[in-house]
Design a protein around this motif. Structure first.
Motif, PDB file in Angstrom:
ATOM      1  N   THR A 186      -2.629   3.546   4.738  1.00 12.13           N
ATOM      2  CA  THR A 186      -1.769   2.676   3.931  1.00 12.13           C
ATOM      3  C   THR A 186      -1.567   3.262   2.539  1.00 12.13           C
ATOM      4  N   SER A 242       1.865   4.364   0.654  1.00 16.45           N
ATOM      5  CA  SER A 242       2.216   3.917  -0.697  1.00 16.45           C
ATOM      6  C   SER A 242       2.453   5.093  -1.631  1.00 16.45           C
ATOM      7  N   ALA A 288       5.969   4.850  -3.539  1.00 15.79           N
ATOM      8  CA  ALA A 288       5.985   4.481  -4.954  1.00 15.79           C
ATOM      9  C   ALA A 288       6.730   5.492  -5.829  1.00 15.79           C
ATOM     10  N   THR A 339      -2.550  -3.337  -5.898  1.00 12.78           N
ATOM     11  CA  THR A 339      -1.300  -2.658  -5.557  1.00 12.78           C
ATOM     12  C   THR A 339      -0.145  -3.641  -5.402  1.00 12.78           C
ATOM     13  N   THR A 386       3.117  -3.294  -7.699  1.00 15.14           N
ATOM     14  CA  THR A 386       4.455  -3.084  -7.129  1.00 15.14           C
ATOM     15  C   THR A 386       5.382  -4.253  -7.453  1.00 15.14           C
ATOM     16  N   THR A 445       7.363  -1.023  -0.768  1.00 15.95           N
ATOM     17  CA  THR A 445       6.000  -0.644  -1.134  1.00 15.95           C
ATOM     18  C   THR A 445       5.112  -1.875  -1.262  1.00 15.95           C
ATOM     19  N   ALA A 504       1.613  -2.948   1.102  1.00 17.95           N
ATOM     20  CA  ALA A 504       0.297  -3.312   0.562  1.00 17.95           C
ATOM     21  C   ALA A 504      -0.385  -4.405   1.380  1.00 17.95           C
TER      22      ALA A 504
END
Length: 480
Positions: free
Chosen positions: A284, A288, A292, A349, A353, A466, A470
């Motif tokens: 994961t 990301s 990102a 996260t 985000t 994104t 998470a």
């Protein structure tokens, strides 16, 4: 400072270092590695604000000027996986020092460039040096600082340095270009590079080389595949998605990456151990790390143009306009080591985000009459907070429980996904920018801003994806 060095770093000859000497050594090792990483990241953005003066001095064509950036990006991104695994096999200390030395010498040569071709060649060599040193930097941090709290702290510093380096590059580039010349943007690497090499020779611990062979079929397909993809993204940004060069490069890159994965699944000593992706949290975090930068890089690229072409700011003022973003990123560096063990990766996260999404949505409200305050200032704060909180934990999640002999491969994969994601994101957003700008009526500035706001809207969509990713994190707390 809570840090610990591996036993070979705490022993000099046959004498065990006293605690104060060990702490000093620990600090110097950390400074050495982080300084090198900052140099490598800075060179991705530090040239941006100097491009107009480079074009005037070395007589670049409008299309050729983009290769001042692309030559470095293409080579750096293409060789990261190979550089990471080569460090695992041939010695990270050796590869780190060789890469830092090559990067420094190439910076000196670039600053002395009498022609466009000379500068582009120097940028290629910089990319090679960066790809040698970059993955080894992350692997050395992971294997030298082994105590869990110390590892979280140094990996958060590394991540924050990598993220904030994009903003710092614009500030440093503006200062040097305005006060000295564009050549100083490259010359500044020389004293820092020499310092890194000297400290590395003196303080970095030696590690035994592993008896293994380099996966040459994997190396060839991975390097060629990533390079073809990055080139395809660069071509898409310049010529659009329907261009033959773009289509051929992307198709070839995808085919080579598929061949690489097939080779790695059968290799006894793979360039990239695929089992690294079996851990749910690490996989994961890798996703990301790919997504990102796709969203975050747009802010630096488009706002640099907005500040100079629409607001009419100088190179120096443009650099300082990004100061709120850089300061918020550095603030996150100091808080992540305390927040991550307490809350785990998911809430950090997701919050980060969400802040990125809010900042990008705010940027879609820019017009050709907008000033720096308040809209742009608030958006930069939201983006600095968001990128710092969303990206800083990812290095920790990916590297915290990697086996020492695979740290270089894991770090190379991390940086490859980050670089490829940034290139793909920029290609997508520049294409949206160009299409929207050409279709917009009104003044030139109105057309520019229309294209930028469309790109920010697309970036907000990527940031929202994104945010969704998470949710996949399994545990509320990261594994140490």
């Amino acid at each position: 400072m809570s840090t610990s060095l591996s036993s070979d770093a705490a022993v000099t000859g046959t004498r065990v270092s006293p605690p104060s000497e060990s702490r000093l050594r620990s600090n110097l090792v950390l400074v050495t590695l982080l300084t090198c990483q900052l140099m490598i990241v800075l060179d991705i953005t530090v040239m941006n604000v100097a491009l107009p003066r480079i074009q005037a001095d070395l007589h670049f064509s409008a299309t050729g000027l983009s290769w001042v950036m692309n030559a470095y990006t293409l080579v750096f991104g293409g060789l990261l996986l190979l550089g990471g695994r080569a460090g695992d096999l041939f010695g990270r200390r050796t590869l780190f020092i060789a890469g830092a030395t090559l990067f420094t010498l190439a910076s000196l040569a670039g600053g002395l460039a009498p022609s466009a071709a000379w500068l582009l060649a120097a940028r290629v060599v910089q990319g090679i040096g960066g790809a040698m040193a970059g993955p080894s930097t992350l692997a050395l941090l992971t294997t030298i600082f082994r105590e869990p709290k110390a590892r979280i702290r140094v990996l958060a510093l590394f991540s924050g340095m990598s993220s904030a380096g994009f903003a710092i590059g614009l500030i440093v580039g503006g200062l040097l270009t305005e006060w000295l010349s564009w050549r100083s943007v490259l010359f500044i690497n020389v004293p820092f590079g020499l310092l890194v090499v000297v400290l590395a020779l003196r303080y970095l611990p030696r590690a035994e080389r592993q008896s293994a062979h380099l996966d040459l079929p994997g190396a060839i397909t991975a390097t060629s595949g990533v390079a073809a993809l990055v080139y395809g993204f660069i071509s898409a940004a310049s010529h659009g998605w329907g261009n033959a060069t773009t289509d051929i490069s992307l198709a070839a890159g995808a085919a080579l990456i598929l061949a690489f994965l097939a080779i790695e699944s059968r290799s006894a000593q793979p360039l990239l151990p695929l089992h690294l992706f079996r851990d749910r949290n690490r996989a994961t975090a890798y996703a990301s790390m790919f997504l990102a930068p796709m969203a975050g890089m747009s802010m630096f690229f488009f706002l640099t143009q907005f500040l100079q072409d629409v607001l009419g700011l100088s190179a120096l003022a443009t650099g300082f306009a990004f100061l709120p973003t850089a300061l918020l990123m550095f603030t996150m560096i100091r808080t992540i080591p305390r927040l991550l063990p307490r809350f785990g990766p998911k809430p950090l996260t997701m919050t980060g985000t969400a802040s990125m999404v809010a900042g990008l949505i705010l940027l879609t409200q820019l017009t050709d009459r907008s000033g720096y305050f308040p809209l742009l200032f608030i958006a930069m704060i939201l983006m600095g907070f968001g990128i710092g909180l969303a990206v800083s934990p990812l290095n920790v999640i990916i590297m915290s429980n990697v086996e020492p002999h695979e740290a270089g491969a894991a770090g190379g994969a991390l940086q490859t996904l980050q670089q490829t994601g940034a290139s793909l994101g920029l290609a997508i957003l520049v294409t949206i920018f160009g299409t929207t700008s050409r279709g917009a009526g009104g003044s030139v500035q109105h057309a520019l801003v229309s294209g930028m706001t469309a790109a920010f809207a697309a970036a907000a969509g990527i940031a929202a994806l994104t945010f969704v990713v998470a949710f996949i994190y399994r545990n509320p707390r990261p594994a140490n």
